[in-house]
Design an enzyme around this catalytic site. Sequence first.
Site, PDB file in Angstrom:
ATOM      1  N   ASP A 183       0.362  -0.835   0.303  1.00 19.07           N
ATOM      2  CA  ASP A 183       0.028   0.197  -0.055  1.00 19.07           C
ATOM      3  C   ASP A 183       0.765   1.303   0.246  1.00 19.07           C
ATOM      4  O   ASP A 183       1.878   1.383   0.808  1.00 19.07           O
ATOM      5  CB  ASP A 183      -1.436   0.095   1.190  1.00 19.07           C
ATOM      6  N   GLU A 273      -2.150  -0.903  -6.284  1.00 18.38           N
ATOM      7  CA  GLU A 273      -3.367  -0.950  -6.036  1.00 18.38           C
ATOM      8  C   GLU A 273      -3.426  -0.524  -7.577  1.00 18.38           C
ATOM      9  O   GLU A 273      -2.686   0.012  -7.791  1.00 18.38           O
ATOM     10  CB  GLU A 273      -3.634   0.634  -5.017  1.00 18.38           C
ATOM     11  N   CYS A 340     -11.946  -3.581   7.205  1.00 20.91           N
ATOM     12  CA  CYS A 340     -11.036  -3.759   8.784  1.00 20.91           C
ATOM     13  C   CYS A 340     -10.521  -5.457   8.132  1.00 20.91           C
ATOM     14  O   CYS A 340     -11.191  -6.397   6.944  1.00 20.91           O
ATOM     15  CB  CYS A 340     -11.817  -4.620  10.147  1.00 20.91           C
ATOM     16  N   CYS A 343     -11.916  -8.778  10.202  1.00 21.47           N
ATOM     17  CA  CYS A 343     -13.157  -8.946   9.933  1.00 21.47           C
ATOM     18  C   CYS A 343     -14.688  -8.670   8.930  1.00 21.47           C
ATOM     19  O   CYS A 343     -15.307  -9.109   8.514  1.00 21.47           O
ATOM     20  CB  CYS A 343     -14.486  -8.905  11.240  1.00 21.47           C
ATOM     21  N   CYS A 359     -10.678  -1.240  14.132  1.00 18.45           N
ATOM     22  CA  CYS A 359     -12.573  -1.765  13.755  1.00 18.45           C
ATOM     23  C   CYS A 359     -13.107  -1.359  14.814  1.00 18.45           C
ATOM     24  O   CYS A 359     -13.834  -1.549  15.814  1.00 18.45           O
ATOM     25  CB  CYS A 359     -12.535  -3.181  13.360  1.00 18.45           C
ATOM     26  N   CYS A 362     -14.656  -5.225  14.667  1.00 18.93           N
ATOM     27  CA  CYS A 362     -14.423  -5.760  16.432  1.00 18.93           C
ATOM     28  C   CYS A 362     -13.621  -5.940  17.061  1.00 18.93           C
ATOM     29  O   CYS A 362     -12.868  -6.008  17.714  1.00 18.93           O
ATOM     30  CB  CYS A 362     -13.743  -7.270  14.734  1.00 18.93           C
ATOM     31  N   ASP A 369      -1.940   1.978   7.255  1.00 19.05           N
ATOM     32  CA  ASP A 369      -1.200   1.197   5.921  1.00 19.05           C
ATOM     33  C   ASP A 369      -0.998  -0.383   5.605  1.00 19.05           C
ATOM     34  O   ASP A 369      -1.465  -0.956   4.724  1.00 19.05           O
ATOM     35  CB  ASP A 369      -0.263   2.500   5.638  1.00 19.05           C
TER      36      ASP A 369
HETATM   37 ZN    ZN Z   1     -13.000  -5.507  12.166  1.00 19.98          ZN
END
Ligand code: ZN
Length: 405
Positions: A183, A273, A340, A343, A359, A362, A369
């Site tokens: 990234d 990307e 995230c 999750c 997140c 979670c 990054d």
């Molecule tokens: Zn999460």
Amino acid sequence: MLTGRRYLLAFTDEQNAYAETVGSICRAVWNTALEQRREYRRRGAFISYVEQARQMADAKRDPDCVWLADAPSHTLRQTLRDLDRACKTRGTWKVRWRSRNRTAASFRFPDPNHIAVRRLNRRWGEVRLPKFGPVRFRWTRPLGGTIRNATVSRAGGRWYISFCVEDGVAEVAPNGKPPVGVDRGVAVAVATSAGDLYDRTFASPGETARLKRLQQRLSRSLRTHGRNRRSKRRDAVRARLGGLHARIRARRADFAAQTAVRLVRNHGTIAVEDLRVKNLTASAKGTVEAPGRNVRQKAGLNRAILGKGWGGFLLALEHTARYYGATVVKVNPAYTSQTCHACKHTARDNRESQAVFRCVACGHRDHADVNAAKNILAAGLAVTGRGDLAVGRSAKRQPPERLAA
Ligand SMILES: [Zn+2]
């Protein structure tokens, strides 16, 4: 494999003036031929490269166009060929005019039989070019192969020659090493899914201050004396600015090359990307991730991206990967920074700060990054059809064409 070698030219005053002339002639040919192509298209017709080259040969005999003959004929035909290619890939209406001020002068010698290079001593080489005669250049690295063609171009007030060289290295088999996601960070230049952060500063605080001061001086001068008046002092400020920019550019290129080698040496697939730097920086009107939001903030972000030289890094990465048996895979960057990795919950609020990802569903916490790099890796593996990520699987059974799909 084909690769490029670029050297700083040391033109004599005469050669310098002649290079300017050839540059303007090629620009005129480009613009005239483009206008002709558009004229044909308006009538629903089409003119080919072959026909344009034939007409140009005729025009050279026209007393009004004798100036055409001042340029080496191969460079002129090459200009038409480049235009033909540009029109085919981008479409006749999207190809740009070449402007004296905005387009860097550039022309190509396509025939290796007309290009002779020899080394003069430790620091200097010499290339013989049609109509230029012997031109000296700074021998900063070996050619390392046979020349295919040469391009002369001007950048920041200096002239360079780029040789396209066949280095005799055969296609390298896939190296079978583990994949990685990369990234381009905001907090750092480059972050990987393995948690590595690569960064360096490209301008010292002193240089940043000097940049700002020179830019201010330039804009003040433009305001008080007008844009069209030539001024010696202003030219001097421009030259100093150009020098400073060149130094920063060189450091960025250096960083890009070194980081690229580190990545391809240890990884088989590198997911990045698929973001065209231009699209992102051209306007802050909206992206997939934040449609039309935070235009001011985006402006700052754009500066950071350009400052880190992502485009140059990608070029270096793709070029180096071929020599190490690695493959670069481009993935859709949408939401990679907001999702995230633990999750898959996607929310804008997942960014606790620019550097920290947390997140909201979670509670998973990571370097922002690095979290994005992990998502990019997952997307890259999905693209290559290796979602289960068989690191141990023999790379030989995976032809590179499939990895690149
Ligand atoms: Zn999460």
